[in-house]
Design an enzyme around this catalytic site. Sequence first.
Site, mmCIF file in Angstrom:
data_model
loop_
_atom_site.group_PDB
_atom_site.id
_atom_site.type_symbol
_atom_site.label_atom_id
_atom_site.label_comp_id
_atom_site.label_asym_id
_atom_site.label_seq_id
_atom_site.Cartn_x
_atom_site.Cartn_y
_atom_site.Cartn_z
ATOM 1 C CB ILE A 15 -0.983 -0.005 1.204
ATOM 2 C CG1 ILE A 15 -2.046 1.086 1.048
ATOM 3 C CG2 ILE A 15 -0.232 0.154 2.526
ATOM 4 C CD1 ILE A 15 -2.991 0.876 -0.086
ATOM 5 C CB SER A 37 9.873 -1.199 6.822
ATOM 6 O OG SER A 37 9.077 -2.281 6.402
ATOM 7 N NE ARG A 38 8.287 -7.136 10.879
ATOM 8 C CZ ARG A 38 7.488 -8.188 11.067
ATOM 9 N NH1 ARG A 38 7.817 -9.096 11.980
ATOM 10 N NH2 ARG A 38 6.389 -8.327 10.362
ATOM 11 C CE LYS A 91 -8.573 0.103 4.217
ATOM 12 N NZ LYS A 91 -8.964 -1.323 4.206
ATOM 13 C CG ASP A 169 -8.236 -4.760 5.212
ATOM 14 O OD1 ASP A 169 -7.609 -4.099 6.070
ATOM 15 O OD2 ASP A 169 -7.986 -4.709 3.991
#
Length: 309
Positions: A15, A37-38, A91, A169
């Site tokens: 996203i 971020s991993r 969201k 979702d």
Amino acid sequence: MTSPIKLAIVGVGKIVYDQHLPAITANADYALVATASRNNTIDNVPSFPTIEAMLAARPDIEAVSLCMPPQYRYAAARKALAAGKHVFLEKPPGATLSEVADLEAFAAEKGVSLFASWHSRYAPGVQPAKAHLAANAPTAMHVIWKEDVRQWHPNQDWIWQAGGLGVFDPGINALSIVTEILPSAVFLTRAALEFPENRDAPIAADLHFQNADGVKVHAEFDWRQTGKQSWDIIVTTAGGEVKLADGGARLWINGAEQQLEKEAEYPSLYQRFAHIVRAGQSDVDVSPLRHVADAFMLGQRKVVDAFHD
């Protein structure tokens, strides 16, 4: 001239690449200065393995966009707010209503902005539909939100786990439009939720709402759709029918398709975020998430066949 807001992204995934990054880079209100971020990075942007490492190394960050799954968003948001950063929540804004309420209160305490974003509300047909329904009272509404989870969420195990919301979702996008365009609030009266026997979140939901005047809303969510995907909202009024299709990208009023602006959901979200940051405000509407919570509270549960990607 106002300086760009120094922005960081936490949770770099599909996203972000598809929506957040293009919207941010096209907006002069922002300078993307870091990511945490991993697994993933953004070219030419400093990256860190954790939000803690990022905040420690870059105290100049002014705002943070949180794009990780909702089950992990609260802890990251608290860290960012505690450090005095404005926070953009992808969201849904959280896994529970209580944690979002706590974040809103904490943001106010710290004097920073919190934004619960609902991208589907910025689809080009939504505001024209809202304006029409304000002048033409709805008598009924039917929501059909059906898509193929294998196409849109491949191998995303988090979405099937407790707190991942499952079919809600995408379904919460429909609820964000419903709560935006209806002139009066609706509440859930009954619901049926279908859970695969090997998953903690539903794959389908059938929801019935009404408002104080008895106007009914029926919503059907399903993740097993094949062929053409369905993201439609049909509203009956005394003066005719209003239809939003393709997630709000197209609009018909009494059978006539309306001319709409070009789709710009995420650019509009980032314009809104910049506005509330500059104005010292927050925007935390949880009405779509409240409907999801009500569905889990009131819904009858049915176990269906196991789901496999």
